[in-house]
Design a protein around this motif. Structure first.
Motif, PDB file in Angstrom:
ATOM      1  N   GLN A 207       3.987   7.840   1.854  1.00  0.00           N
ATOM      2  CA  GLN A 207       4.185   6.957   1.302  1.00  0.00           C
ATOM      3  C   GLN A 207       5.304   8.182   0.702  1.00  0.00           C
ATOM      4  O   GLN A 207       6.686   7.260   0.653  1.00  0.00           O
TER       5      GLN A 207
ATOM      6  N   LEU B 215      -2.118   7.866   3.234  1.00  0.00           N
ATOM      7  CA  LEU B 215      -1.950   6.959   2.487  1.00  0.00           C
ATOM      8  C   LEU B 215      -0.478   7.819   1.247  1.00  0.00           C
ATOM      9  O   LEU B 215       1.142   7.295   1.412  1.00  0.00           O
TER      10      LEU B 215
ATOM     11  N   ASN C 249       4.700  -2.556  -2.492  1.00  0.00           N
ATOM     12  CA  ASN C 249       4.240  -1.602  -2.770  1.00  0.00           C
ATOM     13  C   ASN C 249       3.214  -1.394  -4.298  1.00  0.00           C
ATOM     14  O   ASN C 249       1.847  -1.083  -3.809  1.00  0.00           O
TER      15      ASN C 249
ATOM     16  N   SER D  22      -2.717  -0.873   3.946  1.00  0.00           N
ATOM     17  CA  SER D  22      -1.395  -0.592   2.630  1.00  0.00           C
ATOM     18  C   SER D  22      -0.847  -0.449   4.024  1.00  0.00           C
ATOM     19  O   SER D  22       0.161  -0.012   3.666  1.00  0.00           O
TER      20      SER D  22
ATOM     21  N   HIS E  42      -6.907   0.556   3.733  1.00  0.00           N
ATOM     22  CA  HIS E  42      -6.095   1.709   3.730  1.00  0.00           C
ATOM     23  C   HIS E  42      -5.462   0.973   5.337  1.00  0.00           C
ATOM     24  O   HIS E  42      -4.206   1.794   5.198  1.00  0.00           O
TER      25      HIS E  42
ATOM     26  N   TYR F  16      -2.506   7.207  -5.141  1.00  0.00           N
ATOM     27  CA  TYR F  16      -3.079   7.013  -3.847  1.00  0.00           C
ATOM     28  C   TYR F  16      -3.068   8.453  -3.475  1.00  0.00           C
ATOM     29  O   TYR F  16      -4.627   8.232  -2.976  1.00  0.00           O
TER      30      TYR F  16
ATOM     31  N   ALA G   5       0.328  -2.982  -2.103  1.00  0.00           N
ATOM     32  CA  ALA G   5      -0.231  -2.133  -1.472  1.00  0.00           C
ATOM     33  C   ALA G   5      -0.855  -1.435  -1.907  1.00  0.00           C
ATOM     34  O   ALA G   5      -2.659  -0.175  -1.527  1.00  0.00           O
ATOM     35  N   LEU G   6      -1.023  -0.916  -2.911  1.00  0.00           N
ATOM     36  CA  LEU G   6      -1.915   0.166  -3.710  1.00  0.00           C
ATOM     37  C   LEU G   6      -3.073  -1.052  -4.313  1.00  0.00           C
ATOM     38  O   LEU G   6      -4.609  -0.164  -4.403  1.00  0.00           O
TER      39      LEU G   6
ATOM     40  N   ALA H 156      -5.859  -0.151  -1.423  1.00  0.00           N
ATOM     41  CA  ALA H 156      -6.380   1.197  -1.050  1.00  0.00           C
ATOM     42  C   ALA H 156      -7.286   0.873  -2.354  1.00  0.00           C
ATOM     43  O   ALA H 156      -8.265   1.559  -2.426  1.00  0.00           O
TER      44      ALA H 156
END
Lengths: 167, 80
Positions: free
Chosen positions: A45, A41, B19, B42, B39, A33, B22-23, B26
């Motif tokens: 995280q 983010l 995860n 995410s 974003h 990120y 979410a990545l 992004a």
């Protein structure tokens, strides 16, 4: 590091080791990120996953006694994995069909041209994220707040010691 | 094989999947369009993963108190 941690999570047979590998994988994702310019983010995280979720997982593993016993109450040994030749055949078939559908879906994405103007590398996204959250995505923000409240109450209700019923 | 019948191992896998998505959002923000909606998504995925982890682990601990097991085959009935 991320992918290695993820593979180690699903392949390790000790739950504690799996949880620690998950922590390594989450740190790797936070680094990714940060690399692609999502600083808020990355911070979220680290705080949420490394600080909350992994600790919660470790507590749950310790409370439930590590890997647990392998004999169920009928005296039969529990198999660690499942599936036989037929289920693996159907799993492969479903994977092929799913990958075809996914190819069809992401074909337009693959044809899309990357934008020329990329976010500046050191641009701080926190301000813009805050403004966007409070204006455009206010409904989703409120819904997620209600969801978190529900999760809090639900977890408390579920793990509450049960009262004896007087029937 | 990687197929598990341990409830906590399944929860760990769910965390990994969320995860990854979410990545993915992004990365979409970075490379395809550069407004910050990815974003935001995410962020919501992380929120939902946290809520899911708390409720799921609450259920697991309660289930362990009832059945002394965290194996998915023991969770075959809704009531005692």
């Amino acid at each position: 590091m991320t992918i290695g941690g993820a593979v180690a999570v699903v392949y390790s047979h000790n739950l504690m080791h799996a949880c620690l590998y998950l922590l390594a994988s989450l740190f790797g994702v936070a680094g990714l990120y940060a690399v692609i310019g999502a600083d808020f983010l990355a911070a979220t995280q680290l705080v949420v996953y490394a600080g909350g979720v992994v600790i919660l997982m470790l507590f749950a593993i310790m409370l439930t006694g590590g890997t647990g016993n392998r004999i169920n109450r009928y005296g039969l040994e529990k198999i660690a994995s499942m599936g036989n030749k037929k289920t693996y055949f159907f799993a492969g078939f479903a994977a092929i069909i799913t990958s075809l559908i996914l190819l069809k879906i992401i074909a337009s994405v693959l044809r899309a041209q990357p934008t020329n103007k990329v976010l500046a590398a050191n641009d701080v996204t926190v301000n813009k994220l805050g403004v966007l959250l409070a204006t455009d995505h206010i409904l989703a923000f409120e819904i997620s707040s209600v969801l978190l409240l529900g999760a809090l109450i639900g977890a408390a209700v579920i793990s509450r010691p049960r009262k004896e019923r007087h029937d | 094989m990687i197929a598990r019948k341990n409830i906590i191992a399944m929860l760990l896998g769910i965390e990994l999947i969320l995860n990854a998505s979410a990545l993915n959002f992004a990365a979409y923000t970075k490379f395809v369009n550069n407004n910050l909606d990815g974003h935001i998504l995410s962020l919501f995925i992380i929120v939902i993963a946290a809520a899911e982890a708390s409720v799921g682990l609450g259920i697991v601990i309660r289930f362990f108190q009832l059945r002394e097991s965290i194996h998915i085959d023991d969770a075959a009935t809704l009531q005692n």
